[in-house]
Design a protein around this motif. Structure first.
Motif, PDB file in Angstrom:
ATOM      1  N   ARG A 120      47.531  31.454  89.893  1.00 62.45           N
ATOM      2  CA  ARG A 120      47.659  32.199  90.849  1.00 62.45           C
ATOM      3  C   ARG A 120      49.211  32.426  89.712  1.00 62.45           C
ATOM      4  O   ARG A 120      50.162  32.230  88.363  1.00 62.45           O
ATOM      5  CB  ARG A 120      48.534  31.736  91.688  1.00 62.45           C
ATOM      6  N   GLU A 121      49.210  34.474  89.761  1.00 61.90           N
ATOM      7  CA  GLU A 121      49.778  35.008  88.766  1.00 61.90           C
ATOM      8  C   GLU A 121      51.152  35.331  89.452  1.00 61.90           C
ATOM      9  O   GLU A 121      52.040  35.539  88.516  1.00 61.90           O
ATOM     10  CB  GLU A 121      49.397  36.503  88.876  1.00 61.90           C
ATOM     11  N   SER A 122      51.523  34.613  90.794  1.00 58.87           N
ATOM     12  CA  SER A 122      53.597  35.246  91.047  1.00 58.87           C
ATOM     13  C   SER A 122      54.165  34.356  90.762  1.00 58.87           C
ATOM     14  O   SER A 122      53.904  32.600  90.205  1.00 58.87           O
ATOM     15  CB  SER A 122      52.567  34.985  92.597  1.00 58.87           C
ATOM     16  N   MET A 123      54.816  34.944  89.909  1.00 55.51           N
ATOM     17  CA  MET A 123      56.110  34.161  89.241  1.00 55.51           C
ATOM     18  C   MET A 123      57.361  34.896  89.225  1.00 55.51           C
ATOM     19  O   MET A 123      57.434  36.288  90.167  1.00 55.51           O
ATOM     20  CB  MET A 123      55.991  34.199  87.131  1.00 55.51           C
ATOM     21  N   TYR A 124      58.439  34.038  88.672  1.00 53.30           N
ATOM     22  CA  TYR A 124      59.966  34.963  89.520  1.00 53.30           C
ATOM     23  C   TYR A 124      60.043  36.175  88.584  1.00 53.30           C
ATOM     24  O   TYR A 124      60.959  35.689  87.356  1.00 53.30           O
ATOM     25  CB  TYR A 124      60.446  34.001  88.857  1.00 53.30           C
ATOM     26  N   ASP A 125      59.288  37.434  88.833  1.00 55.51           N
ATOM     27  CA  ASP A 125      59.438  38.327  88.299  1.00 55.51           C
ATOM     28  C   ASP A 125      61.107  38.792  86.998  1.00 55.51           C
ATOM     29  O   ASP A 125      61.169  39.098  86.339  1.00 55.51           O
ATOM     30  CB  ASP A 125      59.390  39.423  88.569  1.00 55.51           C
ATOM     31  N   PHE A 126      62.162  38.213  88.312  1.00 54.11           N
ATOM     32  CA  PHE A 126      63.559  38.532  87.704  1.00 54.11           C
ATOM     33  C   PHE A 126      64.159  38.068  86.202  1.00 54.11           C
ATOM     34  O   PHE A 126      64.940  38.445  86.101  1.00 54.11           O
ATOM     35  CB  PHE A 126      64.158  38.580  88.535  1.00 54.11           C
ATOM     36  N   LEU A 127      63.498  36.793  86.484  1.00 51.11           N
ATOM     37  CA  LEU A 127      63.867  36.068  84.922  1.00 51.11           C
ATOM     38  C   LEU A 127      63.015  35.937  83.264  1.00 51.11           C
ATOM     39  O   LEU A 127      62.401  36.997  84.011  1.00 51.11           O
ATOM     40  CB  LEU A 127      63.160  34.480  85.201  1.00 51.11           C
ATOM     41  N   THR A 128      64.165  36.012  82.730  1.00 52.12           N
ATOM     42  CA  THR A 128      63.144  36.143  81.682  1.00 52.12           C
ATOM     43  C   THR A 128      62.477  34.629  80.869  1.00 52.12           C
ATOM     44  O   THR A 128      62.446  34.306  81.644  1.00 52.12           O
ATOM     45  CB  THR A 128      64.676  36.108  80.111  1.00 52.12           C
TER      46      THR A 128
END
Length: 305
Positions: free
Chosen positions: A82-90
């Motif tokens: 799955r591609e979903s990640m915590y996009d707000f993190l570096t």
């Protein structure tokens, strides 16, 4: 030596059986997990990682159950599809968070080493939201490696990677296998599996279809004719001698160069017949090459069987 065992494991979701009575053992080295879309690969990997409980059967790591076993989790790294990640993190924050969750003594140093391993230092301070698909794959890989697991499970890890990134990841996985770690990855890119995996496991429609070296698997398929490309000093005489034997189902002569395309229905008999016939007729064998022992052919045979 770390061994992951799947013992008569099934998993169903309501009336849908995703994995059906699978038994296999994954040991040190690199193993490729193959199967068509919907075959149950991701479900199986999630059970190996302890993310999902088997409906029946058991998944064990060195004889200890994986499900709800914190110590087992510390020895396993997983790269999910799955591609979903915590996009707000570096990227660095993402890897560092996993290092801290594992309770590492120096999480910052561990995160730095993991990012360096996947060549992501240059982008570690950028938000994940700005990453390409290949960069996301590499930072997920860094997160999986941050605690230096003895088992690494990867679900379609090459998705979105450019050729250079794929080569770098393949070399990394090959090196980890050579170091004695247990590495399992699923992939639909058969050429890469053929280059990388020392061993393959194939599942079709939730069932275990084959296990081992793909060339050995092909030779066990006695229900399908084996195909050979043969060149010799006298192709026509050789063809006449071979077709007279019941082990040979058919022969085509290539009009371009005279090579023989042979279908053998009795593999053991044919392998004995060919050198004997050549010797008796004074024919020199110049090329004898199986033409259907590629991983692509083997996989196609297993899926359509």
């Amino acid at each position: 030596m770390t061994t992951l065992k799947i013992d008569h494991v099934s998993r169903w979701f309501g009336n849908v059986v995703a994995v059906n009575d699978i038994t296999m053992t994954i040991g040190p080295g690199v193993t490729g997990l193959l199967g068509p879309n919907g075959a149950g690969k991701s479900t199986l990997i999630n059970m190996m990682a302890g993310f999902l409980a088997p409906s029946t059967g058991a998944v064990t790591l060195d004889e200890t159950a994986v499900w709800r076993n914190e110590e087992a989790y510390r020895r396993i790294g997983i790269v999910p599809e799955r591609e979903s990640m915590y996009d707000f993190l570096t990227g660095r924050e993402f890897v560092l968070a996993n290092a801290e969750l594992h309770g590492l003594k120096d999480p910052g140093a561990a995160a730095g080493r993991a990012l360096a391993t996947v060549e992501m230092e240059y982008a570690q301070n950028r938000k994940i939201a700005t990453y390409s698909k290949g960069m996301r794959q590499r930072v997920k890989m860094a997160s999986a490696l941050v605690h230096e697991p003895s088992v690494l499970l990867l679900d379609e890890p090459f998705n979105g990677m450019d050729p250079r990134q794929r080569m770098q990841l393949m070399e990394l996985l090959r090196r980890m296998g050579d170091e004695g770690r247990t590495v399992l990855f699923s992939s639909h890119i058969l050429e890469e599996v053929e280059q990388l995996a020392q061993h393959i496991e194939v599942i079709v429609a939730g069932r275990h279809a084959a296990s081992g070296d793909f060339r050995k698997i092909r030779r066990l398929m006695t229900d399908r004719p084996h195909r050979y490309l043969i060149r010799s000093s006298d192709d026509r005489s050789l063809a006449a001698a071979l077709i007279a034997d019941p082990s040979t189902a058919g022969i085509e002569i290539d009009r371009a160069d005279g090579a023989l395309h042979v279908q053998a229905v009795d593999f053991p008999r044919f392998t004995e017949l060919l050198p004997r016939v050549a010797r008796e007729h004074g024919i020199r064998l110049l090329t004898v090459s199986p033409s259907d022992e590629s991983l692509e052919s083997v996989f196609s045979y297993l899926v359509t069987a």
